[in-house]
Motif scaffolding. Structure first.
Motif, PDB file in Angstrom:
ATOM      1  N   GLY A   1      -2.916  -5.921  12.146  1.00 45.16           N
ATOM      2  CA  GLY A   1      -2.201  -4.964  11.062  1.00 45.16           C
ATOM      3  C   GLY A   1      -1.056  -5.605  10.462  1.00 45.16           C
ATOM      4  O   GLY A   1      -0.349  -5.121   9.787  1.00 45.16           O
ATOM      5  N   THR A   2      -1.041  -6.923  10.444  1.00 41.04           N
ATOM      6  CA  THR A   2       0.022  -7.710   9.920  1.00 41.04           C
ATOM      7  C   THR A   2       0.068  -8.067   8.402  1.00 41.04           C
ATOM      8  O   THR A   2       0.777  -8.833   7.935  1.00 41.04           O
ATOM      9  CB  THR A   2       0.431  -8.908  10.854  1.00 41.04           C
ATOM     10  OG1 THR A   2       1.883  -9.142  10.701  1.00 41.04           O
ATOM     11  CG2 THR A   2      -0.276 -10.075  10.663  1.00 41.04           C
TER      12      THR A   2
ATOM     13  N   SER B   1      -5.761  -9.964   6.599  1.00 43.90           N
ATOM     14  CA  SER B   1      -6.978  -9.581   5.798  1.00 43.90           C
ATOM     15  C   SER B   1      -6.611  -9.428   4.351  1.00 43.90           C
ATOM     16  O   SER B   1      -7.204  -9.704   3.212  1.00 43.90           O
ATOM     17  CB  SER B   1      -7.700  -8.458   6.259  1.00 43.90           C
ATOM     18  OG  SER B   1      -8.308  -8.544   7.485  1.00 43.90           O
ATOM     19  N   THR B   2      -5.345  -8.430   4.127  1.00 45.61           N
ATOM     20  CA  THR B   2      -4.971  -8.373   2.755  1.00 45.61           C
ATOM     21  C   THR B   2      -4.597  -9.572   2.203  1.00 45.61           C
ATOM     22  O   THR B   2      -4.908  -9.573   0.783  1.00 45.61           O
ATOM     23  CB  THR B   2      -3.568  -7.505   3.272  1.00 45.61           C
ATOM     24  OG1 THR B   2      -3.869  -6.383   3.846  1.00 45.61           O
ATOM     25  CG2 THR B   2      -3.159  -6.966   1.622  1.00 45.61           C
TER      26      THR B   2
ATOM     27  N   PRO C   1      -0.359 -10.682  14.761  1.00 49.33           N
ATOM     28  CA  PRO C   1      -0.756  -9.729  15.538  1.00 49.33           C
ATOM     29  C   PRO C   1      -1.658  -8.923  14.398  1.00 49.33           C
ATOM     30  O   PRO C   1      -1.682  -8.982  13.227  1.00 49.33           O
ATOM     31  CB  PRO C   1       0.554  -8.879  15.649  1.00 49.33           C
ATOM     32  CG  PRO C   1       1.628  -9.893  15.187  1.00 49.33           C
ATOM     33  CD  PRO C   1       1.093 -10.936  14.497  1.00 49.33           C
TER      34      PRO C   1
ATOM     35  N   PHE D   1       0.890  -1.049   0.014  1.00 52.13           N
ATOM     36  CA  PHE D   1       0.176  -0.055  -0.072  1.00 52.13           C
ATOM     37  C   PHE D   1       0.825   1.310  -0.157  1.00 52.13           C
ATOM     38  O   PHE D   1       1.471   1.499   1.052  1.00 52.13           O
ATOM     39  CB  PHE D   1      -0.975   0.165   1.267  1.00 52.13           C
ATOM     40  CG  PHE D   1      -2.011  -0.916   1.045  1.00 52.13           C
ATOM     41  CD1 PHE D   1      -2.910  -0.668   0.096  1.00 52.13           C
ATOM     42  CD2 PHE D   1      -2.105  -1.961   1.896  1.00 52.13           C
ATOM     43  CE1 PHE D   1      -4.000  -1.526   0.035  1.00 52.13           C
ATOM     44  CE2 PHE D   1      -3.386  -2.851   1.881  1.00 52.13           C
ATOM     45  CZ  PHE D   1      -4.141  -2.658   1.023  1.00 52.13           C
TER      46      PHE D   1
ATOM     47  N   ILE E   1       3.130  -4.743   2.787  1.00 57.58           N
ATOM     48  CA  ILE E   1       1.896  -5.593   3.545  1.00 57.58           C
ATOM     49  C   ILE E   1       2.337  -7.149   3.174  1.00 57.58           C
ATOM     50  O   ILE E   1       2.406  -7.882   4.420  1.00 57.58           O
ATOM     51  CB  ILE E   1       0.599  -5.156   3.103  1.00 57.58           C
ATOM     52  CG1 ILE E   1       0.491  -3.719   3.054  1.00 57.58           C
ATOM     53  CG2 ILE E   1      -0.255  -5.775   4.183  1.00 57.58           C
ATOM     54  CD1 ILE E   1       0.943  -2.843   4.202  1.00 57.58           C
TER      55      ILE E   1
HETATM   56  N1  LIG Z   1      -6.601   0.325   1.847  1.00 55.49           N
HETATM   57  C1  LIG Z   1      -5.513   0.293   2.329  1.00 55.49           C
HETATM   58  N2  LIG Z   1      -4.746   1.249   2.019  1.00 55.49           N
HETATM   59  C2  LIG Z   1      -3.715   1.589   3.006  1.00 55.49           C
HETATM   60  N3  LIG Z   1      -3.152   0.751   3.718  1.00 55.49           N
HETATM   61  C3  LIG Z   1      -3.994  -0.161   4.061  1.00 55.49           C
HETATM   62  C4  LIG Z   1      -5.319  -0.747   3.483  1.00 55.49           C
HETATM   63  N4  LIG Z   1      -5.677  -1.830   3.903  1.00 55.49           N
HETATM   64  C5  LIG Z   1      -4.976  -1.983   4.974  1.00 55.49           C
HETATM   65  N5  LIG Z   1      -3.797  -1.622   4.980  1.00 55.49           N
HETATM   66  C6  LIG Z   1      -2.796  -1.506   5.886  1.00 55.49           C
HETATM   67  O1  LIG Z   1      -2.099  -2.966   5.537  1.00 55.49           O
HETATM   68  C7  LIG Z   1      -1.628  -3.349   6.917  1.00 55.49           C
HETATM   69  C8  LIG Z   1      -2.326  -4.663   7.032  1.00 55.49           C
HETATM   70  O2  LIG Z   1      -3.751  -4.586   7.233  1.00 55.49           O
HETATM   71  P1  LIG Z   1      -4.507  -5.901   7.447  1.00 55.49           P
HETATM   72  O3  LIG Z   1      -4.274  -6.894   6.387  1.00 55.49           O
HETATM   73  O4  LIG Z   1      -6.002  -5.482   7.456  1.00 55.49           O
HETATM   74  O5  LIG Z   1      -4.194  -6.572   8.745  1.00 55.49           O
HETATM   75  P2  LIG Z   1      -4.661  -7.699   9.597  1.00 55.49           P
HETATM   76  O6  LIG Z   1      -5.875  -8.254   8.750  1.00 55.49           O
HETATM   77  O7  LIG Z   1      -3.567  -8.745   9.800  1.00 55.49           O
HETATM   78  O8  LIG Z   1      -5.027  -7.014  10.739  1.00 55.49           O
HETATM   79  C9  LIG Z   1      -2.096  -2.596   8.144  1.00 55.49           C
HETATM   80  O9  LIG Z   1      -1.052  -1.579   8.413  1.00 55.49           O
HETATM   81  C10 LIG Z   1      -3.153  -1.632   7.401  1.00 55.49           C
HETATM   82  O10 LIG Z   1      -3.109  -0.179   7.894  1.00 55.49           O
END
Ligand SMILES: Nc1ncnc2c1ncn2[C@@H]1O[C@H](COP(=O)(O)OP(=O)(O)O)[C@@H](O)[C@H]1O
Ligand SMILES: [Mg+2]
Lengths: 254, 247
Positions: A39-40, A43-44, A37, A13, A18
């Motif tokens: 924010g790791t 989900s992405t 943890p 991102f 990520i």
């Molecule tokens: N659309 C986006 N734009 C910018 N940063 C993003 C976006 N979606 C997620 N992030 C960042 O990517 C990182 C991983 O997010 P995520 O996959 O949601 O983590 P998790 O599901 O493990 O908690 C986080 O630091 C989040 O802030």
């Protein structure tokens, strides 16, 4: 060769890395849990697999079909999306459709099944999740747990080759978590190949075949639940388990 | 001669209503143009399509920033000018006098509506919860299917009250069409008054007519809102059938 093979998945991102060359193998019928943890990138990772996010690199092989995850071809994207099906933390049922219509939607519109056949499949799927008595309820008439069960029925009815679940119980009131976990366990028993992100560690321990510990976009450790919880051999993993009180003496519930 | 002829106010309503079809035609077609073009403009802005987006912003700004009366005159004088230029330049043979006056009014009112409706539609579309759209995507639905089956049905619920207001202001806007030689309700009234010099009575008649139309429309929109909204109670089709059978 595994049933599902994810190779070299990279996602940024902006300048934030990520996912950093993530590789992942899933066998047919296996439940693989991703822990780590907040924010790791958990989900992405899931969202890249059905192109809700655009990865910078990576491929996925399902059975004998290989897809480039950064494809621009609409047809390929559509086909790839149909390989998997996603259950979201916030359920994401379509608000202007009742339970039955929510489950029928993909069957009719995407799979192009006839009315009768779609109805039969949808009814079956809703029965499996114990929602037969709420067919004509709209999402706003359902509790969070019921909405999530309908959402799971919607995903399963599509007969995906890979079921993706992103913290399916995290948005639920504590007393509703159990009914959804039971539903997921049933789906796992029925042989649905599943990639699951969750913080329900006791559930993971009893249902998952394999656990992946993801940290800062990298797979830091992986193994059977026994290995991950019993003999964690990685400092980062140990630290994480200690934080969530899973390192020692955790009870076997659910 | 009476100072104010009550009876006349009501007696001339029927002859004025002979022009009702024109007002309805103006309103319906302009509304249709407003919705279609408004949706298009809204989608251009939401999807941030380069160049088109800037044009859409400019277009909406100009239309919203100028009086409808001026827009009617610009259309009335502008379109023949363009056709004339086309005739000279490309040797075509458009007959400028054959253009029916109502066409100018329809175009001007339709374009005017599109600018206002596009903002209503855009806000309504953007109010639809993103999560469902993602769910529909992962099911494998195409962008068009998602728009038609998920986004628009929910956006309509949000947009209807504002679209109703916009339609009501359009009805009243049609009363300016007489300025470009269209014989709508207002023009018809003025023609009558021109004969009997009962201007005050005619405008009273017109006020009653527009008011009744507006009240009818307001209620029609209330019915529509109810029809499109998600039922308050779970509704099983079996139950409906039973009720229908009894009735
Ligand atoms: N659309 C986006 N734009 C910018 N940063 C993003 C976006 N979606 C997620 N992030 C960042 O990517 C990182 C991983 O997010 P995520 O996959 O949601 O983590 P998790 O599901 O493990 O908690 C986080 O630091 C989040 O802030
Ligand atoms: Mg997450």
């Amino acid at each position: 060769m595994s049933y599902i093979e994810i190779r070299g998945l990279c996602k940024k991102f902006g300048d934030n890395v990520i996912l950093d060359h993530v590789d992942l193998d899933i066998e047919k019928g296996e439940v693989v849990a991703i822990i780590g943890p907040s924010g790791t990138g958990k989900s992405t990772l899931l969202r890249c697999l059905n192109l809700l996010e655009k990865p910078e690199a990576g491929t996925i092989k399902v059975d004998d079909r290989t897809y480039d995850l950064k494809t621009k071809d609409r047809r390929v994207k559509q086909n790839l999306r149909r390989e998997s099906s996603m259950v979201f933390q916030q359920f994401n049922l379509i608000k202007n459709k009742n339970s039955l219509e929510n489950v029928e939607e993909g069957l009719r519109i995407v799979k192009k099944l006839g009315k009768e056949e779609a109805r039969k499949k949808a009814l079956g799927a809703l029965e499996h999740v114990g929602m037969s008595d709420r067919l004509y309820h709209y999402p706003k008439h359902l509790s969070g747990g019921q909405q999530q069960r309908v959402a799971i029925a919607r995903s399963l009815a599509m007969e995906p080759n890979l079921l993706l679940m992103d913290e399916p119980t995290s948005a639920l009131d504590p007393e509703l978590v159990g009914e959804v976990l039971v539903t997921i366990r049933e789906a796992a028993k029925a042989g649905n190949t599943t990639l699951l992100v969750t913080h329900e560690m006791n559930f993971v321990r009893s249902v998952a075949n394999k656990i992946i510990f993801l940290e800062n976009g990298k797979v830091v450790a992986s193994g059977a639940p026994k290995e991950i919880f019993g003999y964690p051999n990685n400092d980062r993993l140990k630290e994480f388990l200690a934080k969530i009180n899973m390192l020692e003496g955790a009870e076997y519930n659910i | 001669m009476k100072l104010f002829d009550w009876k006349l106010v009501f007696d001339q309503i029927p002859p004025i209503l002979s022009a009702l079809p024109v007002t309805i035609e103006l309103t319906l077609i302009a509304t249709l143009i407003g919705y279609v073009l408004g949706l298009l403009l809204a989608l251009i802005k939401i999807n941030k399509i380069p160049v088109l987006r800037q044009l859409a912003v400019l277009y909406i700004s100009i239309i919203r920033g100028t009086p409808i009366l001026v827009q009617l005159y610009v259309t009335y004088y502008g379109i023949p000018l363009i056709l004339k230029y086309h005739n000279m330049r490309f040797g075509t043979n458009y007959n400028l006098n054959a253009i029916p006056a109502i066409l100018f009014a329809i175009i001007a009112l339709g374009l005017n509506q599109s600018a206002f409706d596009s903002e209503i539609i855009r806000a309504a579309i953007q109010s639809v919860d993103k999560g469902q759209i993602e769910a529909a995507k992962t099911l494998g639905m195409t962008g068009f299917q998602i728009l038609r089956r998920v986004i628009l049905p929910q956006a309509v619920i949000v947009a209807l009250p504002s679209l109703g207001n916009s339609l009501i202001s359009l009805i009243k806007g049609t009363s300016l069409a007489f300025t470009v030689a269209v014989v709508d309700l207002t023009a018809q009234g003025r023609i009558l008054a021109g004969k009997n010099f009962r201007y005050f009575e005619v405008y009273c008649s017109l006020a009653i007519i527009y008011w009744v139309i507006t009240v009818v429309l307001e209620n029609a929109f209330k019915v529509l809102e109810k029809k499109f909204s998600i039922p308050d109670q779970p509704k099983s089709p079996a139950k409906e059938k039973v009720e229908g059978g009894v009735a």
